[in-house]
Design a protein around this motif. Sequence first.
Motif, PDB file in Angstrom:
ATOM      1  N   PHE A  69       0.913  -1.164  -0.090  1.00 23.43           N
ATOM      2  CA  PHE A  69       0.132   0.012  -0.009  1.00 23.43           C
ATOM      3  C   PHE A  69       0.855   1.117   0.202  1.00 23.43           C
ATOM      4  CE2 PHE A  69      -2.019   3.494   2.475  1.00 23.43           C
ATOM      5  CZ  PHE A  69      -3.106   3.553   1.683  1.00 23.43           C
ATOM      6  N   VAL A  70       1.830   1.226   0.882  1.00 22.86           N
ATOM      7  CA  VAL A  70       2.776   2.502   0.961  1.00 22.86           C
ATOM      8  C   VAL A  70       3.309   2.578  -0.592  1.00 22.86           C
ATOM      9  CG1 VAL A  70       4.958   3.587   1.811  1.00 22.86           C
ATOM     10  CG2 VAL A  70       3.298   2.350   3.268  1.00 22.86           C
ATOM     11  N   ALA A  71       3.932   1.562  -1.255  1.00 16.81           N
ATOM     12  CA  ALA A  71       4.770   1.784  -2.507  1.00 16.81           C
ATOM     13  C   ALA A  71       3.570   2.185  -3.466  1.00 16.81           C
ATOM     14  CB  ALA A  71       5.095   0.303  -2.737  1.00 16.81           C
ATOM     15  N   GLY A  72       2.462   1.544  -3.543  1.00 19.43           N
ATOM     16  CA  GLY A  72       1.466   2.105  -4.422  1.00 19.43           C
ATOM     17  C   GLY A  72       0.711   3.578  -4.282  1.00 19.43           C
ATOM     18  N   TYR A  73       0.714   4.003  -2.904  1.00 16.47           N
ATOM     19  CA  TYR A  73       0.448   5.244  -2.726  1.00 16.47           C
ATOM     20  C   TYR A  73       1.375   6.431  -2.981  1.00 16.47           C
ATOM     21  CZ  TYR A  73      -1.743   9.359   0.230  1.00 16.47           C
ATOM     22  OH  TYR A  73      -2.081  10.442   0.661  1.00 16.47           O
ATOM     23  N   GLU A  74       2.839   5.972  -2.583  1.00 16.48           N
ATOM     24  CA  GLU A  74       3.946   6.941  -3.058  1.00 16.48           C
ATOM     25  C   GLU A  74       4.081   7.086  -4.617  1.00 16.48           C
ATOM     26  OE1 GLU A  74       5.529   8.769  -0.790  1.00 16.48           O
ATOM     27  OE2 GLU A  74       4.198   7.844   0.636  1.00 16.48           O
ATOM     28  N   ALA A  75       3.826   5.712  -5.262  1.00  9.23           N
ATOM     29  CA  ALA A  75       3.960   6.031  -6.842  1.00  9.23           C
ATOM     30  C   ALA A  75       2.860   6.685  -7.120  1.00  9.23           C
ATOM     31  CB  ALA A  75       3.918   4.455  -7.344  1.00  9.23           C
ATOM     32  N   ALA A  76       1.381   6.522  -6.996  1.00 10.23           N
ATOM     33  CA  ALA A  76       0.517   7.209  -7.422  1.00 10.23           C
ATOM     34  C   ALA A  76       0.502   8.775  -7.252  1.00 10.23           C
ATOM     35  CB  ALA A  76      -0.796   6.893  -6.505  1.00 10.23           C
ATOM     36  N   VAL A  77       0.889   9.101  -5.910  1.00 10.82           N
ATOM     37  CA  VAL A  77       1.087  10.692  -5.872  1.00 10.82           C
ATOM     38  C   VAL A  77       2.077  11.122  -6.816  1.00 10.82           C
ATOM     39  CG1 VAL A  77       1.583  12.576  -4.269  1.00 10.82           C
ATOM     40  CG2 VAL A  77       0.350  10.539  -3.372  1.00 10.82           C
ATOM     41  N   ARG A  78       3.281  10.583  -7.208  1.00 12.72           N
ATOM     42  CA  ARG A  78       4.265  11.193  -7.931  1.00 12.72           C
ATOM     43  C   ARG A  78       3.957  10.959  -9.418  1.00 12.72           C
ATOM     44  NH1 ARG A  78       6.673   9.633  -3.267  1.00 12.72           N
ATOM     45  NH2 ARG A  78       8.432  10.857  -2.674  1.00 12.72           N
ATOM     46  N   ALA A  79       3.076   9.923  -9.680  1.00 11.20           N
ATOM     47  CA  ALA A  79       2.400  10.124 -11.046  1.00 11.20           C
ATOM     48  C   ALA A  79       1.393  11.353 -11.080  1.00 11.20           C
ATOM     49  CB  ALA A  79       1.599   8.856 -11.246  1.00 11.20           C
ATOM     50  N   ALA A  80       0.757  11.781  -9.974  1.00 11.85           N
ATOM     51  CA  ALA A  80      -0.226  12.812 -10.286  1.00 11.85           C
ATOM     52  C   ALA A  80       0.812  13.872 -10.154  1.00 11.85           C
ATOM     53  CB  ALA A  80      -0.883  12.812  -8.862  1.00 11.85           C
ATOM     54  N   ARG A  81       1.601  14.235  -9.439  1.00 18.27           N
ATOM     55  CA  ARG A  81       2.587  15.330  -9.496  1.00 18.27           C
ATOM     56  C   ARG A  81       3.029  15.578 -10.602  1.00 18.27           C
ATOM     57  NH1 ARG A  81       4.485  18.219  -4.879  1.00 18.27           N
ATOM     58  NH2 ARG A  81       4.036  17.283  -2.736  1.00 18.27           N
ATOM     59  N   LEU A  82       3.469  14.537 -11.490  1.00 18.45           N
ATOM     60  CA  LEU A  82       3.904  14.562 -12.917  1.00 18.45           C
ATOM     61  C   LEU A  82       3.143  15.429 -13.747  1.00 18.45           C
ATOM     62  CD1 LEU A  82       5.861  13.617 -15.268  1.00 18.45           C
ATOM     63  CD2 LEU A  82       4.224  11.480 -15.274  1.00 18.45           C
TER      64      LEU A  82
END
Length: 441
Positions: A126-139
């Motif tokens: 969950f932590v891995a997915g959350y961190e990846a999701a937010v960074r994709a959003a910030r992109l």
Amino acid sequence: MSEEALASFVAALDRDAIPDAVADRAGLAIADTVGAILGGTSDPAVAALTAEWAERNGGQSTLFGTAGQRTSAYKAAFCNATAGTVLELDEGHRFAAGHPAIHTLPAVLADGEGSFKRGEELLVAFVAGYEAAVRAARLVVPLTSGYHPHGTWGAVGAAAGVARLREFDADRTLQAMRIAANYAQHTRFAAATEGATVRNGYAGMSNLAGLLAADQAQAGFTGLADGVARHLEPLAGEGLHRDALADGLGETWELEHGYFKRHAACRYTHPVLDGLAALQRDHEIDPADVTAVRVETYPAAAGLDEPHPRNALQAKFSIPFAVGTALTTGETGKAAFTDEALTAAADDIAERVEVTVADDIAERVPDERGARVIIELGEETLTTEVRAARGGEDDPFTEAELKEKFGDLVAPVIGAGQVEDLWTAAREPAAPRVLCTLSRA
């Protein structure tokens, strides 16, 4: 490249690398999201689709809020994520301008339940997915005008979470993320503001796509080089922020910058509702005495100005209705934004609400998303300003407040006697199969 760095971070992440404060926050986000999912299972369309799929399909993944029916991971992830969005009570992230937890957790739970993963594995995924999701959003944030954030960048987070759960190496994780970015939807914000409930399935499709992308990567499919950025580029309203994909990995934890919600409406309405609540605490406001309400806010929120919503979804994206239901019922939770809450009394107040942009408030976005509320009561005028809604890092809810919200959502579905056990299982978190079993009606 940034996407390779992100994939390597996801693949290598383990419990020892996650600070205890971040792990604790992750457990709270998991519990809050489980509550939002169970609360949303009462939505008629969600309930009908869940019943249809439960009757026709077997599988290893639980459909939340049922008497233990299971289906395929794809369908469980879709239904559970959709249930988690319908109330507008799911966790969010201000810099992502969206909701990473509900785009990640249902896919990870559905996959982890069928493969008998442990609680620690669920937490790390969950932590891995959350961190990846937010960074994709910030992109890509701010998004191109007209896009709704649900269903766009979230599939990247779901794929990353599932990839970590399955212990993919860095290259296979990268392929899953690239493939998932290909499945970004062309979601329209107008669906929400016009009450088209297809919007409620946006996060469901992201979870399904994340699972599909992980399956494809595991089978040997490969993604487009630089695919996360190239597939998501059409969403980027001001061009790509490429460094965002790898910025602060292992040092800055995006989970610590999320927010929780207690008003069952779009986050853009929350500073308005917080302001109204403050005025109602300090003054006795008779709705009959309200001659006008002026709301000054930032541009994205000012667009939510439809005074006559036709259904519960559209009501959640209407500042005039939010004001009307809050003033006439004194409530802003689940019951305040239902089809039954679309009353003549709330409509009457909504008619008197004017929503405009205030330049000083607009200048503070995204660090602050605030509102100024002015209520005219004959010759008396009441004014308040909220610089940022409650629930974020500057003014967080206590755990007791979030647990109370959880109980309110969960008890009608699984019974009051099960609330404490489910809260503990989600908060720790327990193994996906244990958590999902406790989520049965």
